[in-house]
Write an enzyme that holds these catalytic residues in place. Structure first.
Site, short mmCIF file in Angstrom:
data_model
loop_
_atom_site.label_atom_id
_atom_site.label_comp_id
_atom_site.label_asym_id
_atom_site.label_seq_id
_atom_site.Cartn_x
_atom_site.Cartn_y
_atom_site.Cartn_z
N GLU A 167 -6.45 46.83 5.55
CA GLU A 167 -6.75 47.85 4.23
C GLU A 167 -7.95 47.71 3.52
OE1 GLU A 167 -3.00 48.54 2.48
OE2 GLU A 167 -2.29 49.94 4.17
N GLU A 366 0.20 50.61 11.07
CA GLU A 366 1.42 50.62 9.94
C GLU A 366 1.96 52.06 10.01
OE1 GLU A 366 0.75 48.60 6.06
OE2 GLU A 366 -0.25 46.96 7.03
C1 BG6 Z 1 0.57 48.22 3.18
C2 BG6 Z 1 0.12 46.90 3.28
O1 BG6 Z 1 -0.42 48.54 2.20
O2 BG6 Z 1 1.60 48.85 2.84
C3 BG6 Z 1 1.64 46.23 3.40
O3 BG6 Z 1 -0.66 46.33 4.51
C4 BG6 Z 1 2.46 46.73 2.47
O4 BG6 Z 1 1.31 44.68 3.24
C5 BG6 Z 1 2.81 47.99 2.84
O5 BG6 Z 1 3.81 45.95 2.58
C6 BG6 Z 1 3.98 48.78 2.28
O6 BG6 Z 1 3.73 48.81 0.71
P1 BG6 Z 1 4.65 48.27 -0.16
O7 BG6 Z 1 3.83 48.37 -1.34
O8 BG6 Z 1 5.84 49.24 -0.29
O9 BG6 Z 1 4.96 46.80 0.33
#
Ligand code: BG6
Length: 467
Positions: A167, A366
């Site tokens: 990211e 993701e």
């Molecule tokens: C992404 C990251 O921004 O979102 C992760 O790459 C992160 O590391 C994921 O865990 C989900 O966000 P959050 O804040 O719910 O953990």
């Protein structure tokens, strides 16, 4: 016609620093995630311990076995920088760290799961953050290149898929965790923003060149978090604000990475603010790396809407949108308990926007939903909300492929199992597998497959036909 090609990479993604625990084991140094002071999110009661997390450090074989049971074709994970270079500045790598990931990679390969490696994911050695202010400094770009070199040389015969930087577009927006940096005193936001943009591009580009030097047939990508922003209303200032924020918060990273130069709108941004980035050598590296990029990776969770500020002056309008955007969830979408919009249509449109702008293959590395969950009286976790979320998002991706011809390499769900959120919270669970942090058997944390585990297994088995 099958929408998902035969080699479609179904699987999941992990951030190891959020999952491993064992935070001082085998020579590991502290990193920015370990030391990051979390501002509690709404409703958050406690900060969970990073030294245990999901105990993945000791239980990775069990976790990989469960991924194998789900039929994973690929798994994205990160090689924690501070395990390889505990302070970041050592002459050579920590062999215990490399040995550990070698055991993990071997385990993935034995199961036929393609390892997809991220080289930095919230895990910069804390020393580099404190002493050099992270990627705000060019020296840290070179320290990063050392880490990349050690990892790539060691795994050159085993890892084909690489993600340079998790990211990267969020570095100026979430500088401490993503880039190990803080805004120096007396520094303007514009200068801070443009320095981080440049240095992180350079870090990415150096990584691309190192990977391609050692593994000419590697598949390499940069990565952004794509929160596609739409205008809150059809009022022109909202439409204009959406255009600006998408450029600066998301597209700029790929605009530079894919062409090797600053796009025109960004050159004007710098010129109008009297900012000069003089680094001809760096630009050559960025340019060369752009020709070697194989695909684009994205994380997608949500969309947002923006309202444009009331400034008449264009410079003030832009600055306000870029550095202080007024972002909300659209009134037309539902949202999670953490206020993240649930927007599958938005996912389809995001994929189409990327495909149209860059005409490259996209790897979704993701996508998932954070939920608060408990084991029921029967010892089960019935996570129908998660199944519903995945079903609709994967269907939206299928539509993007089928109706717009978007080229997708694979889909990695966030996440195979529960681990700490970016805010160090176990309460916000993303996994197909429940980690029972209360229930310790011997020195292990119990794993329980949720209902979604079986749903995802079935989805992979049928290559998406159950949709
Ligand atoms: C992404 C990251 O921004 O979102 C992760 O790459 C992160 O590391 C994921 O865990 C989900 O966000 P959050 O804040 O719910 O953990």
């Amino acid at each position: 016609m099958d929408t998902f090609h035969k080699k479609f990479l179904w699987g999941g993604a992990i951030s190891n620093v959020q999952a491993e625990g064992a935070y001082r084991t085998d020579g590991k140094g502290l990193n920015v995630y370990d030391t990051f002071e979390v501002q509690k999110e709404k409703g958050q009661k406690n900060i969970n311990k990073v030294d245990i997390a999901s105990n993945h450090y000791y239980q990775f074989k069990e976790d990989i076995e469960l991924m194998n049971e789900m039929g994973f074709k690929a798994c994205r994970f990160s090689i924690v920088w501070s395990r390889i270079y505990p302070n970041g500045t050592e002459e050579g790598p920590n062999e215990m760290g490399l040995d550990y990931y070698e055991r993990m990679i071997n385990n993935f390969l034995e199961k036929g799961i393609e390892p997809v490696v991220s080289l930095v994911h919230f895990d910069m050695p804390d020393h580099l953050s404190k002493k050099y202010n992270g990627f705000y400094s060019r020296e840290v770009v070179d320290f990063f290149a050392n880490h990349v070199g050690s990892v790539v040389k060691r795994f050159s015969s085993k890892v084909k898929y690489w993600i340079t930087y998790n990211e990267m577009n969020t570095a100026p927006y979430w500088p401490k965790l993503v880039a190990g940096a803080n805004v120096p005193d007396n520094f303007s936001q514009e200068e801070f923003y443009s320095t981080l943009v440049h240095n992180t591009q350079l870090a990415h580009a150096k990584a691309v060149l190192i990977i391609k030097k050692w593994i000419p047939d590697a598949k390499v990508s940069g990565m952004i978090n794509f929160t596609h922003v739409h205008p809150k209303t059809s009022e022109p200032k909202d439409i204009e604000a959406a255009h600006i924020i998408n450029n600066y918060m998301s597209f700029l990273t790929f605009d530079i990475m894919t062409t090797g130069r600053y796009p025109r709108y960004y050159k004007n941004f710098l010129a109008l603010r009297n900012i000069e980035i003089s680094d001809s050598k760096g630009f050559e590296i960025i340019q060369e790396a752009s020709r070697k990029l194989d695909f684009l990776s994205v994380s997608y969770y949500q969309t947002q809407v923006i309202s444009g500020p009331d400034f008449k002056n264009q410079l003030e309008f832009e600055n306000s949108v870029i550095f202080n955007p007024h972002l909300e969830v659209s009134k037309y979408t539902k949202s999670t308990d953490w206020g993240w919009a649930i927007d599958p249509k938005g996912f389809k449109m995001a994929l189409e926007a990327l495909s149209e702008r860059y005409n490259m293959s996209i790897f979704i590395v993701e996508n998932g939903i954070g939920l608060e969950e408990k084991v029921d009286e029967l010892g089960q976790i019935i996570d129908d909300k998660r199944i519903y979320y995945y079903k609709n998002h994967i269907k939206a991706m299928q539509d993007a492929i089928q109706y717009e011809g978007v080229q997708i390499l694979g889909y990695l769900a966030w996440a195979p199992f529960d681990f700490l959120s970016s805010h160090k919270e176990m309460r916000k669970r993303y996994g197909f597998i429940y980690i029972d942090s209360e229930n310790v058997t011997g020195d292990k944390l119990k794993r329980i497959p949720k209902k979604s585990f079986y749903w995802y297994k079935n989805l992979i088995e049928t290559n998406g036909e159950i949709l």
